[in-house]
Scaffold this active site. Structure first.
Site, mmCIF file in Angstrom:
data_model
loop_
_atom_site.group_PDB
_atom_site.id
_atom_site.type_symbol
_atom_site.label_atom_id
_atom_site.label_comp_id
_atom_site.label_asym_id
_atom_site.label_seq_id
_atom_site.Cartn_x
_atom_site.Cartn_y
_atom_site.Cartn_z
ATOM 1 N N LEU A 1 0.850 -1.193 0.000
ATOM 2 C CA LEU A 1 0.000 0.000 0.000
ATOM 3 C C LEU A 1 0.883 1.240 0.000
ATOM 4 C CD1 LEU A 1 -2.925 1.176 0.331
ATOM 5 C CD2 LEU A 1 -2.416 1.275 2.783
ATOM 6 N N HIS B 1 6.072 3.003 11.324
ATOM 7 C CA HIS B 1 6.677 4.179 10.703
ATOM 8 C C HIS B 1 5.650 5.313 10.738
ATOM 9 C CE1 HIS B 1 8.258 6.709 7.462
ATOM 10 N NE2 HIS B 1 9.389 6.030 7.520
#
Length: 344
Positions: free
Chosen positions: A125, A229
């Site tokens: 993604l 992240h």
């Protein structure tokens, strides 16, 4: 209109551009033309029914239907770990205790695991930073659920999603630096590249075979176990609102969390339904954003519209019908884009 469609050979240049913007750590989207071309070919062979289940994987792109510009990519692996072993660490506990000394220590421990073998996986993604607006990220991520709902028999009972772990702009991973590098004797970027290009034999050969006490890792590495992240944080929230949960499995490279959910418990899959579509001018009103998708396996399309999610007859403009590759009288799949917030 922004639409989701199956990947094509002609998308290779656009995917190379997207791969160059990831900042590293997205193993399945490396800026390597041969690898991306092979990924596209594998997706096309999946759609044509030429591959066994363990090799099947679908890839979709987000496209501006008016300009043809591509601004995002998403994918689904049908069944992970059937060809190459699928590794995670399971974050568990080992207890060391002595009644005689009155000592009791419950120690967080990493156990090498293949528990998710055979699961379907949401992966790859990535949305161009310039496209991160107007619900594009939601469309890109959740369109996969519309495809899975329409073609449920193609996928397995459990769906997993590996979230990118904490890595800085220079490719430094605290988790890798403290653990992986000691066994693999290479930088994170090198291991990431080898894995992304399909050279995975080294993982089985060099992985630590015994449980690892997290206390032996640096404090910096311990702090990022199960963390994402910063750019991935929104994607995690999206999946959690669809029913996905962190069950204490993490990535062996960067320590990022693996989320999982039973496929039939995913909100967008469970609540989506088929409605008849008609051509006309959609009624004005304060309607929520909804996902709409056709039921065409080879020419799948998904997009966002403003509509009553409970309607039995969806009115779309001629342009919207054209973008979705459907005609008046067809049935399309419809679901509210986001879950309704509970009110007290």
């Amino acid at each position: 209109m922004r639409v989701i469609r199956p990947v094509e050979h002609a998308d290779i240049a656009a995917l190379m551009q997207l791969a160059g913007k990831t900042g590293g750590g997205l193993t399945s989207l490396l800026a390597n033309e041969a690898t991306l071309a092979a990924r596209i070919e594998r997706a096309l062979k999946t759609w044509s029914g030429e591959l066994p289940k363990g090799e099947q994987g679908y890839v979709f792109v987000l496209e501006d239907s008016e300009t043809g510009e591509v601004g995002g990519i998403c994918a689904i692996e049908v069944a992970v770990g059937l060809n190459d072993p699928w590794y995670n660490y399971r974050v568990g506990t080992l207890v060391h205790a002595s009644k005689e000394l009155n000592v009791y220590n419950a120690l967080p421990t990493l156990f090498l695991s293949n528990d998710h073998t055979g699961s379907s996986e949401l992966c790859t993604l990535f949305l161009d930073p310039e496209w991160r607006k107007e619900g594009n990220g939601y469309l890109l991520s959740k369109s996969r659920f519309m495809f899975m709902a329409a073609f449920r028999d193609k996928f397995n009972e459990k769906v997993v999603a590996e979230m990118r772990g904490v890595i800085d702009e220079h490719g430094y991973s605290p988790f890798w630096q403290s653990l992986g590098k000691r066994f693999f004797s290479m930088d994170f970027s090198r291991a990431d590249f080898l894995c992304g290009t399909g050279q995975k034999a080294f993982i089985a050969e060099l992985m630590p075979k015994h449980p690892i006490y997290t206390h032996f890792l640096s404090e910096e590495a311990q702090a990022v176990i199960g963390e994402v992240h910063p750019q991935t944080a929104p994607a995690r929230v999206v999946l959690e609102k669809e029913g996905f949960r962190y069950r204490h499995y993490i990535d062996i490279f960067d320590g990022g969390p693996t989320l999982e959910c039973d496929i039939d418990r995913v909100r967008a899959i469970r609540k989506s339904r088929l409605v008849e579509v008609a051509e006309g001018q959609p009624a004005l009103g304060d309607y929520p954003a909804c996902l709409v998708a056709n039921e065409n396996y080879h020419h799948f399309r998904a997009a966002l519209v403003r509509a009553d999610p409970q309607t039995s007859r969806l009115v779309l403009t001629a342009a919207q019908l054209d973008a979705l590759k459907c005609r008046a009288g067809d049935h399309v799949r419809l679901v509210r884009l986001c879950a309704e917030e509970k009110t007290v």
